[in-house]
Design a protein around this motif. Structure first.
Motif, short mmCIF file in Angstrom:
data_model
loop_
_atom_site.label_atom_id
_atom_site.label_comp_id
_atom_site.label_asym_id
_atom_site.label_seq_id
_atom_site.Cartn_x
_atom_site.Cartn_y
_atom_site.Cartn_z
N ALA A 203 37.83 -0.72 4.32
CA ALA A 203 38.52 -1.07 5.39
C ALA A 203 37.90 -2.05 6.10
CB ALA A 203 38.88 0.18 6.00
N ALA A 204 36.80 -2.06 6.47
CA ALA A 204 35.90 -2.88 7.40
C ALA A 204 35.99 -4.31 6.98
CB ALA A 204 34.58 -2.06 7.93
N MET A 205 35.88 -4.26 5.57
CA MET A 205 35.73 -5.58 4.85
C MET A 205 36.76 -6.25 5.16
SD MET A 205 34.49 -6.32 1.18
CE MET A 205 32.71 -5.73 1.14
N TRP A 206 38.16 -5.78 4.79
CA TRP A 206 39.33 -6.29 4.76
C TRP A 206 39.67 -6.71 6.29
CZ3 TRP A 206 43.70 -4.66 7.44
CH2 TRP A 206 45.00 -5.44 7.21
N ALA A 207 39.23 -6.10 7.24
CA ALA A 207 39.62 -6.23 8.71
C ALA A 207 38.74 -7.59 8.99
CB ALA A 207 39.13 -5.28 9.68
N ILE A 208 37.51 -7.76 8.61
CA ILE A 208 36.87 -9.04 8.82
C ILE A 208 37.13 -10.11 8.18
CG2 ILE A 208 34.31 -9.83 8.68
CD1 ILE A 208 33.45 -7.24 9.67
N LEU A 209 37.59 -10.00 6.97
CA LEU A 209 38.22 -11.27 5.98
C LEU A 209 39.33 -11.74 6.88
CD1 LEU A 209 37.68 -9.87 2.32
CD2 LEU A 209 36.48 -11.54 3.49
N THR A 210 39.91 -10.84 7.45
CA THR A 210 41.32 -11.69 8.24
C THR A 210 40.96 -12.27 9.38
OG1 THR A 210 41.73 -9.45 9.68
CG2 THR A 210 42.78 -9.34 7.31
N ARG A 211 39.81 -12.15 10.01
CA ARG A 211 39.23 -12.63 11.05
C ARG A 211 38.28 -14.02 10.92
NH1 ARG A 211 36.69 -7.16 13.22
NH2 ARG A 211 38.57 -5.92 13.35
N LEU A 212 38.06 -14.08 9.62
CA LEU A 212 37.09 -15.45 9.30
C LEU A 212 38.12 -16.60 8.75
CD1 LEU A 212 34.22 -13.55 6.94
CD2 LEU A 212 34.39 -14.01 9.41
N GLU A 213 37.48 -17.72 9.26
CA GLU A 213 38.37 -18.83 8.76
C GLU A 213 37.63 -19.42 7.21
OE1 GLU A 213 37.45 -21.82 11.77
OE2 GLU A 213 38.46 -20.54 13.44
N GLU A 214 38.45 -20.08 6.54
CA GLU A 214 38.26 -20.31 5.48
C GLU A 214 36.88 -21.48 5.40
OE1 GLU A 214 38.83 -19.19 2.34
OE2 GLU A 214 40.76 -17.87 2.72
N PRO A 215 35.90 -21.13 4.38
CA PRO A 215 34.73 -21.84 4.54
C PRO A 215 35.01 -23.34 3.82
CG PRO A 215 34.70 -20.30 2.83
CD PRO A 215 35.77 -19.81 3.49
N LYS A 216 34.63 -24.29 4.73
CA LYS A 216 34.73 -25.66 4.34
C LYS A 216 33.99 -26.00 3.17
CE LYS A 216 36.35 -26.98 9.00
NZ LYS A 216 36.14 -27.59 10.01
N LYS A 217 32.77 -25.09 2.68
CA LYS A 217 31.88 -25.72 1.87
C LYS A 217 32.62 -25.30 0.55
CE LYS A 217 27.22 -25.16 3.94
NZ LYS A 217 26.83 -26.56 3.63
N ALA A 218 32.48 -26.50 -0.32
CA ALA A 218 32.86 -26.14 -1.95
C ALA A 218 32.15 -25.06 -2.43
CB ALA A 218 32.67 -27.48 -2.57
N ASN A 219 32.69 -24.33 -3.32
CA ASN A 219 32.12 -23.06 -4.06
C ASN A 219 31.87 -21.89 -3.44
OD1 ASN A 219 32.55 -24.74 -6.41
ND2 ASN A 219 30.43 -25.81 -5.88
N LEU A 220 32.26 -21.96 -2.12
CA LEU A 220 31.91 -20.80 -1.20
C LEU A 220 33.05 -20.04 -0.82
CD1 LEU A 220 29.38 -19.23 0.28
CD2 LEU A 220 30.03 -20.42 2.47
N SER A 221 33.16 -18.62 -1.34
CA SER A 221 34.24 -17.83 -0.91
C SER A 221 34.26 -17.34 0.24
CB SER A 221 34.32 -17.03 -2.28
OG SER A 221 33.46 -16.07 -2.08
#
Length: 680
Positions: free
Chosen positions: A398-416
């Motif tokens: 549940a915490a993982m999903w909450a944090i994923l919604t707050r993160l900006e997509e990384p600009k680095k290639a090949n980094l999810s």
């Protein structure tokens, strides 16, 4: 008879009372007594900013390094004593707040500003202020946080009239301003650690009484202070002493007297005039918060008419009660607001003066998984949730999903985005360093200021507990509840945002699949002796391979060539290609050598990558004998069932599973193996 039965119980309760502490908090004495206290403990004269800062520091600090940056964690905000209001994962914003308070305590300028906590809904802004208020009340009850005020004892009708200072002022304000520096110097008040410095004048009521008594005593100040009794001051929000809270109401009903007090019309008859300060109620929030702290809830919703009171209180530390001169105050002014209101402030030219006198501190959402989990553990743990087991990883997912919604997509290639989350949480990923984490944080614009709030997650966990959990709450129940709630989430402003959040739930579900597959594999291959034996065999072969030697067969005693098939069967489990096998083997031997230099012994679980490879290899060797896939069929022979029960017992004893979730996870993982999705 009833009284006899009651008395022992009353006595038992009375015995628990700390009378000594009560007497200390109820202390009162003469002005002379107080001067002696100041000489011994000059810290009792600290101003509000100094007291709040010292209160935070008194709880202690911890230092740690995050992405090569030294961070200070203030225990005041996360201490166990903070109970349900503990704040997690916001060490950097809190460090900024404490720096502002420190600068203000040393009169470097921030004491003339409104401290504005700004952030999205549910980011702990009000919790931080609540901690400060609760902490200040508790601190005032300690010897270190002691402070004092005074009251007048005046003769009246053959008796004595007691008139407490309505604004709980510092007793040293009774010393005329022009004499204070000389008095402090000649009486030796203060020391190197705490300099006594008294600013401001008496409140209108005390000033009126002081002048009257000076006239009666023909200017004899010593006789005036004979009518003064100094007493210990205990701050309390509930009693409206030293801690105030102001919440704006409907604009049509806002009245500045709520901040600065109002005339007491009943007392006009007693004192004869509405200009007599004794006929005035100094009970506005600014008045009662003197010596402590005032909180402005949603400060930017204040009507413009209140602006002048706030500006004066901030910049000059004075307020203007109706019909009276400006009155000195000593208090920390702290407010909080959300994004929408702050944007209005930026666009409102009438609020320009307030913007200029504001120190904005961003309070974002947490972006570190392990810290977010602490929020949910605080509310959903086995002590609080009786009768329902919470399966491992439920709160983490549940915490993982909450944090994923707050993160900006990384600009680095090949980094999810999931890898980014893990890096933020301190995990080590091949090819990425602490410098990578610093770069990732720098490239963000609004990370942590958008996304899902912890409140939403808490609500959905509660729903899942009530609706779905029959004996055990698992991650899928919570994730499904989170996904279902997105359809009606009031803060989701676009269909695109809703779609992204839904996709992130799928990301978390896939991560959970990997997690439980690994756990089941570990449970199956949890024969420590077998892993140790396999590890020793691998290390012996690697050492011989690198030194171009032969290895002695432990069974026959014959010298043999290094077992390439064994080494590759282990290395392939963690995707070490043929071209990189030499590098990996050297890395392992260097790792063992470094441990030896530090006087440490190498164990199979010392190196995470090797441990994982060994577990997967052992799992591969044993899985066919256990026939886990038979769980999804209707036929299980007795031998297989016994082996499955052993695995289940390991999961229950070592991994925190209960009978229900252990069975569910084994069945779930078995279905994955049946589909052929499992690695190895």
């Amino acid at each position: 008879m009833a009284e006899e039965r009651t008395m022992p119980l009353v006595s038992s309760i009375a015995a628990l009372q700390d009378r000594t502490a009560y007497e200390a908090l109820s202390w009162e004495g003469s002005f002379e007594d107080y001067l002696r206290i100041v000489r011994e403990r000059p810290a009792v004269t600290r101003n509000a900013f100094q007291r709040v800062y010292d209160m935070i520091i008194a709880r202690g600090t911890e230092e740690y390094i995050d992405s090569k940056k030294k961070i200070v964690r203030y225990r005041f905000f996360s201490d166990l004593a903070a109970d349900k209001d503990a704040v997690y994962g916001l060490d950097i914003p809190l460090q900024r707040l404490v720096h502002v308070l420190k600068a203000a305590s040393q009169a470097y300028g921030p004491e003339k500003r409104v401290i504005l906590l700004h952030g999205p809904v549910g980011s702990s802004k009000s919790t931080i202020v609540r901690l400060l208020k609760k902490g200040l009340a508790a601190y005032s009850r300690t010897d270190e946080g002691a402070l004092y005020t005074f009251e007048w004892r005046l003769p009246k009708d053959g008796g004595v009239e007691v008139f407490p200072c309505p604004m709980h002022e510092e007793p040293l304000r009774l010393i005329p301003q022009e004499l204070r520096p000389k008095v402090i110097r000649e009486l030796g008040l203060g020391d190197e650690r705490c300099r006594v410095h008294v600013e401001g004048d008496l409140c209108p009521a005390c000033r009126y009484i002081f002048r009257d008594q000076m006239l009666r005593s023909r200017g004899d100040w010593a006789k005036v202070v004979e009518h003064v009794r100094v007493r210990r001051l205990v701050l309390s929000e509930k009693d409206r002493v030293g801690i105030g809270t102001f919440q704006p109401k409907d604009e049509k009903n806002q009245d500045s007297t709520e901040l600065t007090g109002d005339i007491n019309y009943r007392k006009i008859a007693e004192y004869g005039s509405d200009s007599d300060p004794r006929a005035f109620n100094f009970d506005g929030e600014f008045n009662i918060a003197n010596r402590g702290l005032i909180e402005f809830i949603e400060i930017l919703k204040l009507d413009v008419a209140f602006l002048y009171d706030l500006l004066g209180a901030t910049q000059e530390h004075v307020i203007k009660p109706k019909k009276f001169a400006q009155t000195d105050i000593d208090e920390v002014i702290i407010g909080h607001t959300n994004e929408a209101e702050y944007r209005k402030l930026l666009n409102n030219e009438f609020m320009e003066a307030l913007r200029d006198r504001t120190i904005k501190i961003d309070i974002p959402y947490i972006t570190r998984l392990s810290e977010e989990v602490k929020i949910y553990r605080k509310d959903f743990n086995q002590d609080r949730i009786r009768g329902t087991h919470i399966a491992p990883h439920t709160l983490q997912m549940a915490a993982m999903w909450a944090i994923l919604t707050r993160l900006e997509e990384p600009k680095k290639a090949n980094l999810s985005i999931l890898q980014k989350l893990k890096l933020y949480d301190g995990k080590v990923l091949p090819g990425y360093t602490q410098d990578t984490v610093k770069e990732l944080r720098k490239e963000t614009v609004r990370e942590g200021m958008d996304g899902i709030s912890p409140r939403y997650v808490q609500d959905k966990i509660s729903n899942a507990l009530v609706a779905d959990a029959e004996g055990c709450l698992n991650p899928f129940m919570v994730l499904n509840e989170l996904e279902k709630g997105l359809r009606h989430h009031s803060l989701i402003t676009s269909e695109e945002q809703r779609k992204r959040y839904t996709e992130l739930i799928a990301v978390v579900k896939r991560e959970y699949e990997e997690t439980v597959k690994n756990e089941v594999q570990r449970a199956i291959s949890a024969d420590v002796d077998a892993i140790k034996k396999l590890c020793m065999n691998y290390i012996d072969n690697v050492k011989a391979y690198l030194l171009k030697e032969r290895v002695k067969d432990r069974y026959t005693g014959q010298d043999m060539e290094p077992d390439e098939r064994l080494m590759r069967s282990i290395e392939e489990k963690i995707d070490i290609p043929e071209s990189r096998k030499d590098d990996f083997r050297r890395e392992i031997m260097n790792f063992i050598g470094a441990l030896a230099v530090d006087g440490k012994e190498f164990e199979f679980d010392t190196n995470d990558r090797l441990r994982r490879a060994l577990e997967l290899k052992l799992f591969e060797d044993q899985k066919d004998s256990i026939k886990l896939t038979s769980l999804v069929s209707n036929v299980i022979d007795r031998e297989t069932q016994d082996k499955i029960e052993v695995v289940k017992a390991r999961m229950k004893n070592d991994m925190g599973y209960c009978e229900i979730c252990a069975t569910d996870v084994l069945t779930f993982v078995a279905s994955i193996f049946a589909r052929g999705d499992a690695k190895g």
